[in-house]
Design a protein around this motif. Sequence first.
Motif, short mmCIF file in Angstrom:
data_model
loop_
_atom_site.label_atom_id
_atom_site.label_comp_id
_atom_site.label_asym_id
_atom_site.label_seq_id
_atom_site.Cartn_x
_atom_site.Cartn_y
_atom_site.Cartn_z
N SER A 29 0.80 -1.22 0.00
CA SER A 29 0.00 0.00 0.00
C SER A 29 0.83 1.28 0.00
O SER A 29 0.35 2.32 -0.43
CB SER A 29 -0.96 0.01 1.18
N ARG A 30 2.08 1.23 0.47
CA ARG A 30 2.84 2.48 0.62
C ARG A 30 4.27 2.45 0.08
O ARG A 30 4.87 3.50 -0.13
CB ARG A 30 2.91 2.86 2.10
N HIS A 31 4.85 1.27 -0.13
CA HIS A 31 6.26 1.22 -0.55
C HIS A 31 6.52 -0.05 -1.35
O HIS A 31 7.23 -0.95 -0.93
CB HIS A 31 7.16 1.29 0.69
N CYS A 58 6.50 0.46 -7.49
CA CYS A 58 5.97 1.66 -8.14
C CYS A 58 6.08 2.89 -7.24
O CYS A 58 6.44 3.98 -7.71
CB CYS A 58 4.52 1.43 -8.56
N HIS A 59 5.79 2.73 -5.96
CA HIS A 59 5.97 3.84 -5.02
C HIS A 59 7.45 4.26 -4.95
O HIS A 59 7.77 5.45 -4.90
CB HIS A 59 5.50 3.46 -3.60
N ALA A 96 8.40 8.01 -6.05
CA ALA A 96 8.99 8.95 -5.09
C ALA A 96 10.30 9.53 -5.65
O ALA A 96 10.60 10.70 -5.42
CB ALA A 96 9.21 8.26 -3.75
N ASP A 145 4.76 13.96 -9.14
CA ASP A 145 4.52 12.60 -8.66
C ASP A 145 3.66 11.85 -9.66
O ASP A 145 2.47 12.16 -9.82
CB ASP A 145 3.81 12.64 -7.30
N MET A 149 2.31 9.07 -9.45
CA MET A 149 1.25 8.28 -8.84
C MET A 149 0.21 9.15 -8.14
O MET A 149 -0.71 8.63 -7.51
CB MET A 149 1.84 7.26 -7.86
N TRP A 186 -4.76 3.65 -3.33
CA TRP A 186 -3.80 2.76 -2.67
C TRP A 186 -4.08 1.32 -3.10
O TRP A 186 -5.22 0.94 -3.32
CB TRP A 186 -3.93 2.85 -1.15
#
Length: 149
Positions: free
Chosen positions: A28-30, A33-34, A38, A47, A49, A54
Amino acid sequence: MSALPAFTVAHALDGYLAAAAARPFSWSRHNCCHFVAAWVAQATGRDPMAGLPWTHSVTSARRLIVQLGGTLADAWTRRLGRHAIQPELAQLGDIVHVWLREQDRAAVGICTGRHVALLLEDEGIVMLPMGHATHCWRLRGDDDEGAPC
């Protein structure tokens, strides 16, 4: 970052990779793709994304990829607003797509020169030779190569 010398890009990328390596993988956060988004946001101020929902699992990530174009490479082409270039033309900091044969799946990472830095679920950040790359997108806008028609 288009006006910055390669040394500055390398310094920024080294710092980015060290900070990213300290964070645990999370769908969900890393995820990969994240990790790449980033870096793009840090390097360009945009950004890729932004505005996306999420993803909480590999299944929801795959569903989103299909909605964004069908394949991971298609999704990144759309979100970056640039056509892919040949991996042999990749420069330091560029975005790279690889096919992980052993895992039968794709991932995106960052060109570090002769290698691509990837964030993988069970391994954290790993370096694979650029020979594994199947697509690449120019990060810096120092030329029009790769710009969409």
